[in-house]
Motif scaffolding. Structure first.
Motif, PDB file in Angstrom:
ATOM      1  N   MET A  77     -32.621  17.614  36.726  1.00 30.62           N
ATOM      2  CA  MET A  77     -32.877  17.461  38.158  1.00 30.62           C
ATOM      3  C   MET A  77     -34.379  17.444  38.387  1.00 30.62           C
ATOM      4  N   TYR A  78     -34.820  16.594  39.294  1.00 29.12           N
ATOM      5  CA  TYR A  78     -36.240  16.420  39.642  1.00 29.12           C
ATOM      6  C   TYR A  78     -37.069  15.981  38.436  1.00 29.12           C
ATOM      7  N   PHE A  79     -36.483  15.189  37.545  1.00 30.82           N
ATOM      8  CA  PHE A  79     -37.160  14.792  36.313  1.00 30.82           C
ATOM      9  C   PHE A  79     -38.508  14.131  36.579  1.00 30.82           C
ATOM     10  N   PHE A  80     -38.583  13.302  37.608  1.00 36.08           N
ATOM     11  CA  PHE A  80     -39.813  12.571  37.883  1.00 36.08           C
ATOM     12  C   PHE A  80     -40.714  13.311  38.867  1.00 36.08           C
ATOM     13  N   SER A  81     -40.660  14.634  38.863  1.00 34.28           N
ATOM     14  CA  SER A  81     -41.527  15.446  39.712  1.00 34.28           C
ATOM     15  C   SER A  81     -42.401  16.335  38.829  1.00 34.28           C
ATOM     16  N   ASP A  82     -43.209  17.154  39.467  1.00 35.82           N
ATOM     17  CA  ASP A  82     -44.043  18.105  38.727  1.00 35.82           C
ATOM     18  C   ASP A  82     -43.248  19.311  38.246  1.00 35.82           C
ATOM     19  N   ASN A  83     -42.011  19.469  38.747  1.00 35.83           N
ATOM     20  CA  ASN A  83     -41.204  20.645  38.408  1.00 35.83           C
ATOM     21  C   ASN A  83     -39.782  20.272  38.030  1.00 35.83           C
ATOM     22  N   PRO A  84     -39.597  19.555  36.919  1.00 33.60           N
ATOM     23  CA  PRO A  84     -38.221  19.231  36.519  1.00 33.60           C
ATOM     24  C   PRO A  84     -37.445  20.494  36.166  1.00 33.60           C
ATOM     25  N   GLU A  85     -36.145  20.466  36.435  1.00 33.48           N
ATOM     26  CA  GLU A  85     -35.267  21.607  36.147  1.00 33.48           C
ATOM     27  C   GLU A  85     -34.421  21.262  34.929  1.00 33.48           C
ATOM     28  N   PHE A  86     -34.883  21.687  33.767  1.00 33.26           N
ATOM     29  CA  PHE A  86     -34.218  21.327  32.517  1.00 33.26           C
ATOM     30  C   PHE A  86     -32.892  22.065  32.308  1.00 33.26           C
ATOM     31  N   ASP A  87     -32.619  23.095  33.110  1.00 36.89           N
ATOM     32  CA  ASP A  87     -31.346  23.808  33.017  1.00 36.89           C
ATOM     33  C   ASP A  87     -30.377  23.393  34.128  1.00 36.89           C
ATOM     34  N   ASN A  88     -30.749  22.369  34.879  1.00 34.99           N
ATOM     35  CA  ASN A  88     -29.948  21.863  35.988  1.00 34.99           C
ATOM     36  C   ASN A  88     -29.895  20.343  35.826  1.00 34.99           C
TER      37      ASN A  88
END
Length: 179
Positions: A86-97
């Motif tokens: 989630m939010y991969f293309f942001s400054d804070n991707p959520e690798f556990d979501n």
């Protein structure tokens, strides 16, 4: 990672050689209604934007990428399911979501294929307990995609302004935790 067949469908992780399949799907203005206001994708956009973005998050070992979905009996390509943090293309991707998304040919709508595929892929990935949640976003008016979210057990969390390098719109955010 491999995704086994589900009752009616087969899955294959797509790559840069699938530009023609991606292009075909994006040629229906109704398929693109909530993605680009109905504007179909050019071959250049598929090759110069879509493929590089897909390759940026594609990870075959983790099962991230676009999973081609085909009907088992006929091998007909009907669409894909996206998997990426989630939010991969942001400054804070959520690798556990993990974000789930889908795009299917209009001819396959209303038959439960998107729900079957998304649920099957989610359940396969859910065996990895490092993932705390699975999420999805859709334009508020995209009742078909919101229906898929509900069908796979996701619950509404919020509506917010989603900003991505490719688009900006108000989206409904749904999520299911991974137990």
């Amino acid at each position: 990672m491999n995704i086994e067949h589900s009752p009616r469908l087969t899955y294959r992780l797509m790559d840069e050689h699938d530009a023609e399949l991606l292009f075909q799907l994006d040629q229906d203005p109704l398929v693109m209604k909530y993605i680009s206001n109905g504007e179909i994708s050019s071959r250049e956009k598929i090759n110069d934007v879509f493929i590089p973005r897909m390759l940026a998050y594609r990870n075959a070992d983790k099962g991230w990428g676009l999973w081609q979905v085909s009907i088992k009996d006929s091998n007909e390509y009907i669409g894909w399911v996206l998997v990426r943090p989630m939010y991969f293309f942001s400054d804070n991707p959520e690798f556990d979501n993990l974000e789930l998304g889908w795009r299917f040919f209009q001819s396959s709508w209303g038959k439960g294929y998107a729900s079957e595929a998304a649920l099957h892929i989610k359940n396969t990935l859910a065996t990895n307990k490092n993932y705390r949640a699975f999420s999805a976003i859709a334009d508020e008016g995209n009742l078909g995609s919101i229906g898929v979210m509900k069908n796979i057990g996701m619950s509404y969390l919020k509506t917010y302004r989603h900003i991505d390098p490719l688009f900006e719109c108000d989206v409904s955010y749904y999520q299911i935790t991974n137990h």
